[in-house]
Scaffold this active site. Structure first.
Site, mmCIF file in Angstrom:
data_model
loop_
_atom_site.group_PDB
_atom_site.id
_atom_site.type_symbol
_atom_site.label_atom_id
_atom_site.label_comp_id
_atom_site.label_asym_id
_atom_site.label_seq_id
_atom_site.Cartn_x
_atom_site.Cartn_y
_atom_site.Cartn_z
ATOM 1 N N LYS A 73 0.939 -1.560 0.163
ATOM 2 C CA LYS A 73 -0.163 0.049 -0.223
ATOM 3 C C LYS A 73 0.818 1.202 0.123
ATOM 4 O O LYS A 73 0.446 2.178 -0.974
ATOM 5 C CB LYS A 73 -0.850 0.087 1.231
ATOM 6 C CG LYS A 73 -2.141 -1.157 1.260
ATOM 7 C CD LYS A 73 -2.776 -1.274 2.881
ATOM 8 C CE LYS A 73 -2.648 -1.022 3.840
ATOM 9 N NZ LYS A 73 -2.318 -2.290 3.907
ATOM 10 N N THR A 74 1.631 1.430 0.477
ATOM 11 C CA THR A 74 2.770 2.234 1.095
ATOM 12 C C THR A 74 3.552 2.344 -0.185
ATOM 13 O O THR A 74 3.600 3.343 -1.438
ATOM 14 C CB THR A 74 3.539 2.264 2.233
ATOM 15 O OG1 THR A 74 2.722 2.215 3.512
ATOM 16 C CG2 THR A 74 4.815 3.571 2.319
ATOM 17 N N ASP A 118 -1.168 6.915 6.326
ATOM 18 C CA ASP A 118 -1.454 5.422 6.692
ATOM 19 C C ASP A 118 -2.430 5.502 8.185
ATOM 20 O O ASP A 118 -2.695 5.972 8.642
ATOM 21 C CB ASP A 118 0.084 4.826 6.623
ATOM 22 C CG ASP A 118 0.182 3.797 6.435
ATOM 23 O OD1 ASP A 118 -0.275 2.337 5.847
ATOM 24 O OD2 ASP A 118 1.477 3.066 6.627
ATOM 25 N N THR A 167 -5.773 -1.160 7.152
ATOM 26 C CA THR A 167 -6.081 -2.579 6.774
ATOM 27 C C THR A 167 -7.262 -2.900 7.725
ATOM 28 O O THR A 167 -7.394 -4.717 7.609
ATOM 29 C CB THR A 167 -4.694 -3.079 7.911
ATOM 30 O OG1 THR A 167 -4.968 -2.239 8.904
ATOM 31 C CG2 THR A 167 -3.450 -2.815 7.704
ATOM 32 N N ARG A 226 6.257 -8.383 1.890
ATOM 33 C CA ARG A 226 7.316 -7.563 2.807
ATOM 34 C C ARG A 226 7.734 -8.905 3.269
ATOM 35 O O ARG A 226 9.113 -8.847 3.622
ATOM 36 C CB ARG A 226 6.622 -6.669 4.052
ATOM 37 C CG ARG A 226 7.386 -6.452 4.895
ATOM 38 C CD ARG A 226 6.312 -5.357 5.731
ATOM 39 N NE ARG A 226 5.142 -4.491 5.545
ATOM 40 C CZ ARG A 226 4.609 -3.685 5.871
ATOM 41 N NH1 ARG A 226 4.425 -4.120 6.923
ATOM 42 N NH2 ARG A 226 4.300 -2.630 5.319
#
Length: 351
Positions: A73-74, A118, A167, A226
């Protein structure tokens, strides 16, 4: 006041090695949609949105990126800024706890800037309500004074694009969710896509590694890039310290050392499952009782551990609590309680 003569107060300055590690972290992030692996549908939708905004010479619509942690997402927010040729301002929901915090950020934006927030669902409610007007009309109302003499002064904002990441999209209020022009739902990655991610990361690490070793890592990283990149670095460290190259042996050695099994379960995952299986005869067991049994916060068990266990079929959630599946008994090599046995985990304390 800091005493420069006090050794305990010495300022730690970054070393060339730490700078190199930070540079590597940045290099792992793709810089364009073409480099971004996976999420094909989302990439196509974002590409259309950004190209249309460029052709019309306007700021792109507000974007909401929803999905589990670690899926990009980032990175996608950074790509939106890069591909639209606009500056990026980054913040987070927990950092915006007052309407004044948000007003300070919004009033300092330059025309066309991308504002990334975020964990946007964790913003304070007054800030959320201020964001409604800002997203729709590029304007906020500043309250001056108190009591009967308080007045509202409108403040015009430069046009901007808000990119929110969450999230837990269900925690966003409907008025805020409806003001996003595009909502992207990111999905977990397939193993073939994770292999592509690992091939790219291995090249950046200058790490020669077998394709079979990459496939083994891809199968243990819970569908999350990640985690894949983190495990690859641990394999690199293992091969560097123990020698023998980054083959299957190094993968098995490193992941065994860091308690990652063939399904991707880590220490806490296994502790939760073995507690349900051995102490509560497979369940049902309530969330609070389970959290106390493993010594973790209930929120950690619910938001960090459970989603993956449910997704791979080891755990189910019922109105009476958590229940282990037949696959869980098989994976852990345990025998389920005999039919008719009263379960010790019959604990109805809710979900």
């Amino acid at each position: 006041m800091i005493d420069p003569a006090d050794p305990s107060m010495a300022i730690v300055r970054p070393t060339p090695e730490s700078d190199a590690e930070l540079a590597f972290e940045g290099a792992l992030r793709p810089k364009s949609l073409a480099e971004f692996v996976g999420q094909a549908k989302v990439r196509a939708q974002l590409q259309l949105l950004l190209q249309a905004a460029t052709l019309q010479n306007r700021t792109p619509d507000h974007i909401l990126l929803a999905g589990p942690p670690g899926l990009g997402k980032t990175t996608l927010a950074m790509i939106v800024a890069e591909e639209s040729g606009r500056p990026l301002r980054m913040s987070s929901g927990p950092a915006i706890q007052h309407a004044g915090d948000l007003a300070a950020v919004l009033s300092s934006l330059v025309p066309g800037e991308i504002l990334f927030i975020d964990e946007i669902h964790r913003m304070a409610r007054p800030a959320e309500e201020m964001l409604y007007l800002a997203m729709e009309d590029f304007r906020i109302d500043i309250m001056v004074g108190k009591g009967a003499g308080a007045t509202s002064i409108p403040l015009d904002l430069a046009p901007f694009t808000l990119v929110g990441a969450t999230t837990r999209s269900g925690l966003l209020p409907n008025p805020l969710r409806d003001r996003f022009g595009f909502t992207a739902h990111l999905e977990f990655y397939a193993e073939s896509e994770l292999e592509q991610v690992l091939v790219r990361a291995a090249a950046l690490l200058d790490l020669p590694i077998d394709r079979s070793a990459l496939a083994e890592i891809a199968g243990r990283c819970r569908g999350t890039p990640r985690i894949a990149n983190r495990l690859l670095r641990r394999v690199r460290d293992y091969a560097l310290v123990y020698g023998g190259g980054a083959g299957l042996g190094a993968v098995h050695g490193a992941l065994d050392l860091y308690d990652v099994d063939e399904l991707g379960l880590d220490r806490l995952d296994r502790e939760v499952m073995t507690t349900i299986l051995t102490r509560f005869d497979g369940g049902p067991v309530g969330l609070s009782t389970l959290a106390v049994s493993v010594g973790e916060e209930a929120e950690t068990v619910e938001s960090v551990v459970e989603p993956f266990l449910v997704r791979i079929g080891l755990l189910t959630r019922t109105p009476r609590g958590r229940v282990a599946t037949r696959l869980a008994w098989k994976h852990f090599g345990l025998q389920s309680a005999a039919p008719g046995t009263v379960s010790l985990g019959l604990d109805i304390d809710g979900l």
